[in-house]
Motif scaffolding. Structure first.
Motif, PDB file in Angstrom:
ATOM      1  N   SER A  83       0.978  -1.139   0.073  1.00 16.62           N
ATOM      2  CA  SER A  83       0.076   0.014  -0.007  1.00 16.62           C
ATOM      3  C   SER A  83       1.001   1.092   0.161  1.00 16.62           C
ATOM      4  CB  SER A  83      -0.924   0.050   1.299  1.00 16.62           C
ATOM      5  OG  SER A  83      -0.031   0.067   2.591  1.00 16.62           O
ATOM      6  N   PHE A  84       0.704   2.202  -0.936  1.00 14.22           N
ATOM      7  CA  PHE A  84       1.503   3.386  -0.995  1.00 14.22           C
ATOM      8  C   PHE A  84       0.570   4.564  -0.325  1.00 14.22           C
ATOM      9  CE2 PHE A  84       2.722   0.476  -4.573  1.00 14.22           C
ATOM     10  CZ  PHE A  84       4.173   0.687  -4.229  1.00 14.22           C
ATOM     11  N   GLU A  85       1.373   5.497  -0.015  1.00 15.94           N
ATOM     12  CA  GLU A  85       1.090   6.750   0.750  1.00 15.94           C
ATOM     13  C   GLU A  85       1.806   7.770   0.156  1.00 15.94           C
ATOM     14  OE1 GLU A  85       0.438   7.941   5.147  1.00 15.94           O
ATOM     15  OE2 GLU A  85      -0.216   6.136   4.540  1.00 15.94           O
ATOM     16  N   ARG A  86       1.136   8.787  -0.101  1.00 14.21           N
ATOM     17  CA  ARG A  86       2.031  10.089  -0.746  1.00 14.21           C
ATOM     18  C   ARG A  86       2.312  10.782   0.499  1.00 14.21           C
ATOM     19  NH1 ARG A  86       1.184  13.547  -5.591  1.00 14.21           N
ATOM     20  NH2 ARG A  86       0.153  11.633  -6.431  1.00 14.21           N
ATOM     21  N   THR A  87       3.611  11.090   0.315  1.00 14.28           N
ATOM     22  CA  THR A  87       4.227  11.559   1.687  1.00 14.28           C
ATOM     23  C   THR A  87       4.455  13.127   1.405  1.00 14.28           C
ATOM     24  OG1 THR A  87       6.634  11.301   0.839  1.00 14.28           O
ATOM     25  CG2 THR A  87       5.526   9.647   2.355  1.00 14.28           C
TER      26      THR A  87
END
Length: 88
Positions: A83-87
């Motif tokens: 799961s990717f999360e924008r930082t």
């Protein structure tokens, strides 16, 4: 671009022009490129995990094979998908 793009543009010429004018991401959104890419990726996953073709001969048995294969593939991709999360 093709040599006669000014007089008789191909579909590819139109895409190249739109990418140059609006940018690649806007072109992808406008043409639905991302949806097609996702579909191709899913079919590729199916072929790797389940196999390149259905084994059953009759249509009813092929439908049953797919009904079994889809949950298997969903479970396998669910276990291994990050799961990717924008930082920023």
């Amino acid at each position: 671009m093709s040599p006669n793009a000014a007089q008789d543009p191909t579909a590819r010429d139109g895409h190249i022009t739109e990418i140059a004018a609006r940018g690649r991401m806007a072109w992808q959104k406008a043409t639905g490129y991302n949806q097609r890419s996702r579909g191709e990726t899913l079919v590729g996953s199916w072929k790797v995990v389940i196999g390149s073709k259905l084994k059953a001969r009759t249509f009813e048995n092929q439908k049953a094979e797919v009904r079994i294969g889809v949950p298997v593939l969903n479970r396998m991709t669910g276990l291994g998908c990050p799961s990717f999360e924008r930082t920023a």
